[in-house]
Design an enzyme around this catalytic site. Structure first.
Site, PDB file in Angstrom:
ATOM      1  N   ILE A  88      25.763  32.540  44.690  1.00  0.00           N
ATOM      2  CA  ILE A  88      27.195  32.233  44.711  1.00  0.00           C
ATOM      3  C   ILE A  88      27.568  31.504  45.996  1.00  0.00           C
ATOM      4  O   ILE A  88      28.249  30.472  45.983  1.00  0.00           O
ATOM      5  CB  ILE A  88      28.040  33.506  44.535  1.00  0.00           C
ATOM      6  N   TYR A 122      32.544  51.341  45.659  1.00  0.00           N
ATOM      7  CA  TYR A 122      32.557  49.888  45.500  1.00  0.00           C
ATOM      8  C   TYR A 122      33.947  49.408  45.082  1.00  0.00           C
ATOM      9  O   TYR A 122      34.447  48.394  45.588  1.00  0.00           O
ATOM     10  CB  TYR A 122      31.521  49.505  44.456  1.00  0.00           C
ATOM     11  N   LYS A 146      36.337  46.857  47.250  1.00  0.00           N
ATOM     12  CA  LYS A 146      36.855  45.594  46.727  1.00  0.00           C
ATOM     13  C   LYS A 146      38.380  45.576  46.700  1.00  0.00           C
ATOM     14  O   LYS A 146      38.998  44.520  46.885  1.00  0.00           O
ATOM     15  CB  LYS A 146      36.266  45.318  45.347  1.00  0.00           C
ATOM     16  N   ILE A 158      28.040  37.824  37.019  1.00  0.00           N
ATOM     17  CA  ILE A 158      27.556  36.472  37.273  1.00  0.00           C
ATOM     18  C   ILE A 158      26.033  36.494  37.269  1.00  0.00           C
ATOM     19  O   ILE A 158      25.418  37.360  37.899  1.00  0.00           O
ATOM     20  CB  ILE A 158      28.062  35.942  38.631  1.00  0.00           C
ATOM     21  N   THR A 198      22.720  35.957  38.490  1.00  0.00           N
ATOM     22  CA  THR A 198      21.993  35.698  39.732  1.00  0.00           C
ATOM     23  C   THR A 198      20.707  36.518  39.659  1.00  0.00           C
ATOM     24  O   THR A 198      20.573  37.388  38.789  1.00  0.00           O
ATOM     25  CB  THR A 198      22.803  36.158  40.962  1.00  0.00           C
TER      26      THR A 198
END
Length: 291
Positions: free
Chosen positions: A28, A184, A188, A217, A219
């Site tokens: 990213i 988490y 965030k 995403i 990756t």
């Protein structure tokens, strides 16, 4: 280490090289750096120097100018060292923060120290030295949009508490955190609130800072997780979201390019959710948890 300078061909004036500070040597961050960093001096920091060197080699081979640095986002001194290297190379005009750890692979303490505290320190310290008109983007996560609403007081604490006192907040104590996913989510949420608060300070220099909250995403890390203990959970999420698939690093970079270019000049202190509609489905569709 010498300063990098360039000469204006019309005026003959010596100008400092523009510098991008980039943390998190992954797909990213690289996608964003490739869009925005050509012609700049790029300093990429990663906890694993071999990752930073590998990314730097790829980009330098494509005509970019990238210096790898070993950087631990959980340590203020390490962050300051990265920034100092950037300052010695020129004027810091861009920040790309793509560093972070996974709730599937890291303990609660590491998540809070890196994703919450480290990001807060980075935004604060870069904000002190960002050039006039500079711009930054930090990669958050859809997870910050999934947790129950916090109180106004808790949101303000996450946004405004001095960085060295953040991890002492009651909401972040072990007895108040259920598991790594909850940690988490809190990290965030803090990212989003911190960006809002820091945007006010950055604005004093006519600089802008925003966050992007990606969904799943593709990756190398994501592929590892697809094949891990939570793999079925992730596959179900992108199968049932409106887009019906995971996203790509280039799609995140599309949003970053808007936010960091002149087209985004009126955007600061904002968070952009880019998750293929997974969060919408979580609240109002097929991904809604059963009560």
């Amino acid at each position: 280490m010498r300063y990098l300078k360039e000469t204006d061909l019309q005026t003959g004036e010596i100008k400092m090289k523009k510098v991008m500070v980039w943390t998190g040597a992954g797909q990213i961050g690289m996608a964003i750096a490739r869009r925005m960093g050509y012609g700049m001096k790029i300093v990429v920091g990663d906890k694993k120097i071999e990752n930073a060197k590998a990314i730097a080699d790829i980009m330098n081979g494509a005509g970019y100018d990238v210096t790898p640095v070993e950087t631990d986002l959980s340590e203020r001194d390490s962050i300051l060292e990265l920034i100092d290297i950037g300052k010695k190379l020129g004027d810091i005009t861009m920040l790309v923060n793509a560093a972070g750890v996974s709730p599937s692979q890291a303990p609660v303490e590491s998540i809070l120290k890196v994703d919450l505290y480290g990001t807060a320190v980075l935004l604060e310290e870069v904000g002190k030295v960002i050039a006039e008109g500079g711009v930054g983007v930090t990669i958050s996560s859809q997870s910050g949009h999934r947790m129950p609403t916090l109180t106004a007081q808790e949101d303000e604490q996450l946004a405004c508490t001095p960085t060295e006192e953040l991890l002492s907040l009651p909401i972040l104590q072990p007895e108040n955190i259920r598991d790594t996913l909850h940690a988490y989510q809190l990290a965030k949420r803090c990212n989003e609130k911190r960006v809002m608060a820091e945007s006010v300070k950055w604005g004093e220099k006519k600089a802008r800072i925003n966050s992007i909250s990606p969904g799943i995403i593709v990756t190398p890390l994501a592929i590892d997780e697809f094949n891990g203990p939570r793999g079925d959970f992730y596959k179900n999420m992108f199968a049932k979201c409106p887009a019906g698939r995971p996203g790509t690093a280039d799609e995140v970079a599309n949003v970053a390019e808007l936010l960091m270019s002149d087209k985004g000049k009126f955007i600061t202190g904002a968070d952009f959710l880019i998750d293929g509609g997974a969060t919408a489905s979580y609240f109002y569709g097929a991904l809604k948890p059963e009560k």
